[in-house]
Design a protein around this motif. Structure first.
Motif, PDB file in Angstrom:
ATOM      1  N   ALA A 125       6.178  12.896   8.254  1.00 54.03           N
ATOM      2  CA  ALA A 125       5.363  12.170   9.240  1.00 54.03           C
ATOM      3  C   ALA A 125       4.699  13.139  10.217  1.00 54.03           C
ATOM      4  N   ASP A 153      -2.717  -5.086   5.320  1.00 54.50           N
ATOM      5  CA  ASP A 153      -1.551  -5.095   6.211  1.00 54.50           C
ATOM      6  C   ASP A 153      -1.087  -6.536   6.403  1.00 54.50           C
ATOM      7  N   ALA A 196       1.299  -7.620   8.080  1.00 52.82           N
ATOM      8  CA  ALA A 196       1.745  -7.934   9.440  1.00 52.82           C
ATOM      9  C   ALA A 196       0.587  -8.476  10.273  1.00 52.82           C
ATOM     10  N   ILE A 211       8.062   5.102   2.324  1.00 51.84           N
ATOM     11  CA  ILE A 211       6.839   5.473   3.017  1.00 51.84           C
ATOM     12  C   ILE A 211       7.258   6.205   4.291  1.00 51.84           C
ATOM     13  N   ALA A 212       6.720   7.408   4.481  1.00 48.93           N
ATOM     14  CA  ALA A 212       7.063   8.163   5.686  1.00 48.93           C
ATOM     15  C   ALA A 212       5.967   8.044   6.735  1.00 48.93           C
ATOM     16  N   ALA A 213       4.749   7.775   6.303  1.00 53.70           N
ATOM     17  CA  ALA A 213       3.661   7.706   7.280  1.00 53.70           C
ATOM     18  C   ALA A 213       2.453   7.007   6.687  1.00 53.70           C
ATOM     19  N   VAL A 214       1.684   6.391   7.555  1.00 55.01           N
ATOM     20  CA  VAL A 214       0.406   5.785   7.202  1.00 55.01           C
ATOM     21  C   VAL A 214      -0.627   6.420   8.116  1.00 55.01           C
ATOM     22  N   GLY A 215      -1.627   7.037   7.533  1.00 56.14           N
ATOM     23  CA  GLY A 215      -2.612   7.708   8.377  1.00 56.14           C
ATOM     24  C   GLY A 215      -3.625   8.419   7.513  1.00 56.14           C
ATOM     25  N   ARG A 262      15.235  -5.684   5.317  1.00 54.19           N
ATOM     26  CA  ARG A 262      14.449  -5.185   6.434  1.00 54.19           C
ATOM     27  C   ARG A 262      13.426  -4.145   6.026  1.00 54.19           C
ATOM     28  N   LEU A 314       6.207  -4.739   3.560  1.00 52.61           N
ATOM     29  CA  LEU A 314       5.082  -4.186   4.317  1.00 52.61           C
ATOM     30  C   LEU A 314       4.807  -2.763   3.836  1.00 52.61           C
ATOM     31  N   ALA A 316       4.477   0.192   5.459  1.00 49.17           N
ATOM     32  CA  ALA A 316       4.670   0.794   6.783  1.00 49.17           C
ATOM     33  C   ALA A 316       5.773   1.838   6.679  1.00 49.17           C
ATOM     34  N   PRO A 317       5.770   2.807   7.596  1.00 47.65           N
ATOM     35  CA  PRO A 317       6.787   3.867   7.536  1.00 47.65           C
ATOM     36  C   PRO A 317       8.195   3.295   7.671  1.00 47.65           C
ATOM     37  N   GLY A 318       9.108   3.843   6.895  1.00 47.26           N
ATOM     38  CA  GLY A 318      10.481   3.348   6.882  1.00 47.26           C
ATOM     39  C   GLY A 318      10.702   2.310   5.799  1.00 47.26           C
ATOM     40  N   PHE A 319       9.626   1.714   5.316  1.00 49.47           N
ATOM     41  CA  PHE A 319       9.755   0.726   4.249  1.00 49.47           C
ATOM     42  C   PHE A 319       9.814   1.443   2.897  1.00 49.47           C
TER      43      PHE A 319
END
Lengths: 544, 544
Positions: free
Chosen positions: B14, B31, B33, B49-53, B312, B316, B318-321
């Motif tokens: 990240a 997205d 969300a 996923i560690a990052a979105v960017g 959890r 999505l 998203a990072p952490g997912f």
């Protein structure tokens, strides 16, 4: 765990083979699942709703005609200590506002007494009416540099991971710097909801924080900040606290599209604000007044937190759900008339029937510093000042100039080593006297702000004598005080007395010339090292 | 549980301190969300996923320009055995359709082999790429009157409650009648999601079912039925199966208001339908074509099931997912181009890298009945007939008259006692020959429908020889067959072969004159005693 006997009783009530324990008749139900408003009766069996329909017989009945029933509200993130009362008194104050569930991070008391504080809160929760979910305080002390009354490292917290979630993870630098203890804590609680605390964190740092499992944030101060966090998968808590009041700025987010990922919380809310404005009911009222869809707002108050924390049996008025319900005389105004919690009406009888509160002895006598003198409150050396603002936890790093400069000092009070940090502050508007507090987030050292050293010493020494609390001094003499002998954070008195004393204290504080409505809250957050931009630490002025 | 090392690696990716394992570049992200479509890159580290960017370096990169990325889909309720293949083959078939998670109730094999079947599915799940959540089959046998291959009572199931949810609770009469074993099961799994199965259940009975904790239903056949269940707090699963096809009728529910409480599922879907129409991708395509909001539809496919089951880290981008993602060439058409599961691209290489499938030996040789003769298939005695209809699990109780009458027989095949039940059926359109199956929900006895006793005996005896499967006979001779030697339910062959054989079988079945597209599915549900209104049991014609 429910028992087969309890299930059997619910079946019998639903099938009208036996009378319900309680029937709430004729209310208009606001169904948060579908958004419909329908007239129906609720049949309650024990702690749960057994049926929704018409014509149930009941051992007791409530005539709810003309009222609207909604599910009980959740305060998704709070520090009960900030209301200055015990958890037992906290619910006496908050349940009548419809708050039937709360998620609390007992990290104020934990900063004073460590795991003993966590265990005490959990024992309190067992005797309480509302559902109190006690989290494992993740950052005690808030940063490694802090001198608090306890240290909760990964080894201390890991045993709690089986049935607790991790409370607000404030140590963002620890995540970014891959501090081993930080990563061990996060790994131990992976799979559980990990509460976040990430004011103004964005971009790569936000990605990193989410990537390690931080699942929510209650520190957003703008729609743009909140949207970035929602896009990164976070649930956003809209805060309606006494200092942190973000709801008005964030209310535009409360739409049907987003509400499933939005919850309401107070974080820190003092008993006067709860008495005068309300609690989560106030947040609901405010959001609807600002134009938000009532369905989105009530979902964020009741259903979304249940979904976020994985409580399968809260947040709806439906069979099998816990009978937590609020009867309102006005839905848009959120005017609470009666509250039922676990199937029982909330009132003094219900509170009196609770088991005795767990022993508070371990939390007495926690202000351990030497007697202070005027010499301890010499002017700070820095040429920078901490700027405070009403209604915001964010502080500014300002030049130490202008006519609103005051001295502030932070005194280590958890025992040796003796340390005093000093800094200039702006924004209090003090013209004379001093204010002192042993509530000083998060380490709760003794925090004093004042216009003259004699008053500062007098106020500080008064708190040393009372075992903690708030004090006002003018001309070197204490003019008002609120003792908080439990950990220096909470009163052992009923909430009504505490609220009265707090009101008196605020009046007395005005004699110092302060322009803040609630100067003790600003004082209490002055030392908090995990919120930007400038703070008072034991090292003095600190830019964070 | 994630490890501290894994968390540290995600932080480093990240913060761009090390390259991602995989970068998906240039996709338009949907997205779920916020509902936004934005161009961004996904940086994957390990399974997550560690990052979105933008601008991440990666050890591997995927050029996804022009494609839309959505989170992997969940089949919220399925019986893998209904696809006639092993779980390993099931994912070879379904993952390329974007199904990265599935909740399966292995109750078909459990009806043959009990807890051994549950344990085998759980061992399979450990080796699979997709997230397979294996539920504890709640109703084996489906009703106490059934003669299945196993009995799973509360005592057998309770040890599974620590980490499994309870699969579809079909025994509604047992709930209403407060059967002790039923209540013990429900109590043991209280607090976990309890799957429901409640076709046409409403009013008081629905209240009772919800009151004991049943949390969802996949049997709704109309909007009104689904709305009543939503009002009672249930999550409604919209089914897109081979026989039960309810999505078209329920699609009007797929709105932003309701989608958080709606999931998509297949229940029972055969491999030909998956090959020809699709899986959850087909359900998405169909719902959007019917006018549903794409955000609501994709949420119900990915985010809502994750919320319902308490996952959890799914649903999505998203990072952490978990890095479960589907790249689409068309969002509205749900045209799947590439699929990534736990950070790896789905394809034969990934399937080949799985550990060997657990041993199937315990499930061989399960058709245990004597050789049958034409005399076993005498005409039924009842003057009622079971009416079947294409595309519905609901059957009708009709007079045994008209020119579309055929004989049906159900033969106990799990060993003694020997029993044969007989009934008239209408709706198959049989003019000659017979169809036989050892897939006969839920006890999976040997089920035969036919126009002449010789063909019925021939088809039945063929299955006895193969250890189970499907067979067609005409003029007393078997013309086509699909052996299903694993429990009489599943093939041990690759899904492509099974699909081909099934296609051949359907063509062969047309020689009997059947007007049903998929007569073996109608045959398989003929004995199911938990769906209204008329069924073939070992006692013959039964009104349910």
């Amino acid at each position: 765990m429910r028992t087969p006997e309890e299930l059997a009783a619910c079946v019998d009530v639903a099938l009208r083979r036996r009378p319900a324990d309680l029937v709430v008749r004729g209310a208009r139900l606001f169904d948060l699942a579908t958004g419909e408003l329908t007239l129906a009766d609720l049949a309650v069996c024990g702690e749960r709703i057994a049926a929704v329909g018409e014509g149930y017989e009941g051992l007791a009945t409530v005539d709810a005609r003309g009222l609207t029933a909604v599910p009980g509200f959740t305060d998704a993130h709070c520090h009960m200590e900030s209301s200055l009362v015990t958890p037992y008194e906290w619910e006496r104050m908050s349940l009548p506002h419809g708050v039937t569930s709360a998620v609390c991070d007992p990290h104020e008391l934990a900063n004073v007494r460590g795991t003993e504080a966590l265990a005490w809160f959990r024992r309190c929760a067992e005797g309480m009416l509302l559902r109190l979910q006690v989290q494992a305080s993740s950052c005690v002390p808030a940063l490694p540099s802090e001198q608090a009354g306890a240290v909760l490292d990964a080894q201390a917290l890991a045993p709690l991971a089986s049935d607790a979630s991790l409370a607000e993870f404030m140590n963002v630098p620890g995540v970014l710097g891959k501090d081993p203890d930080v990563l061990n804590k996060l790994a131990a609680f992976s799979g559980r909801p990990v509460d976040g605390h990430a004011p103004l964190v964005s971009g790569d740092a936000l990605n990193a924080l989410c990537a390690v499992g931080v699942a929510n944030d209650h520190e957003c101060s703008s729609v743009l900040e909140a949207l970035e966090k929602l896009r990164r998968g976070m649930t956003v808590f809209l805060r309606c606290g006494s200092v942190g009041r973000n709801l008005a700025d964030l209310a535009p987010l409360l739409t049907l599209t987003l509400c499933d990922r939005l919850c309401l919380c107070t974080d820190d809310r003092d008993p006067l604000d709860i008495r005068e404005e309300g609690h989560i009911d106030f947040a609901i009222r405010q959001a609807i007044a600002l134009g938000s869809d009532p369905l989105a707002v009530y979902r964020s108050a009741a259903l979304s937190p249940a979904r976020h924390f994985g409580w399968r049996d809260r947040g709806l008025l439906a069979p099998g759900f816990v009978a937590d319900l609020v009867l309102l005389s006005d839905l848009a105004e959120c005017r609470v008339e009666r509250v039922f919690c676990r199937g029982r009406e909330v009132g003094e009888a219900a509170f009196a029937a609770r088991p005795p509160m767990p022993d508070v002895a371990p939390f007495l006598g926690t202000v351990r510093c030497r007697e202070l003198t005027a010499a301890d409150f010499a002017p700070p050396e820095s040429n920078r000042a901490i700027g405070v603002r009403e209604g915001s936890l964010l502080t500014e790093d300002l030049p130490a100039e202008g006519d609103d400069l005051a001295c502030a000092a932070l005194i280590a009070r958890h025992g040796p080593p003796e340390r005093i940090g000093r800094a200039w502050v702006r924004g209090f508007g003090l013209r004379q006297g001093a204010l002192a507090s042993t509530v000083g987030h998060d380490s709760h050292n003794l925090c004093v702000v004042g216009a003259d050293p004699e008053s500062m010493a007098a106020a500080a020494n008064a708190l040393r004598m009372y075992g903690g609390g708030f004090a006002v001094a003018v001309d070197g003499r204490v003019t008002s005080r609120l003792p908080l002998p439990l950990g220096g954070l909470m009163s052992d008195r009923p909430v009504e007395e505490v609220a009265e004393a707090l009101a008196g204290l605020r009046v007395a504080a005005r004699a110092t010339g302060t322009i803040l409505q609630n100067p003790f809250l600003s004082l209490a957050f002055l030392p908090l090292p995990v919120i930007p931009n400038a703070r008072l630490t034991l090292d003095g002025f600190t830019h964070v």
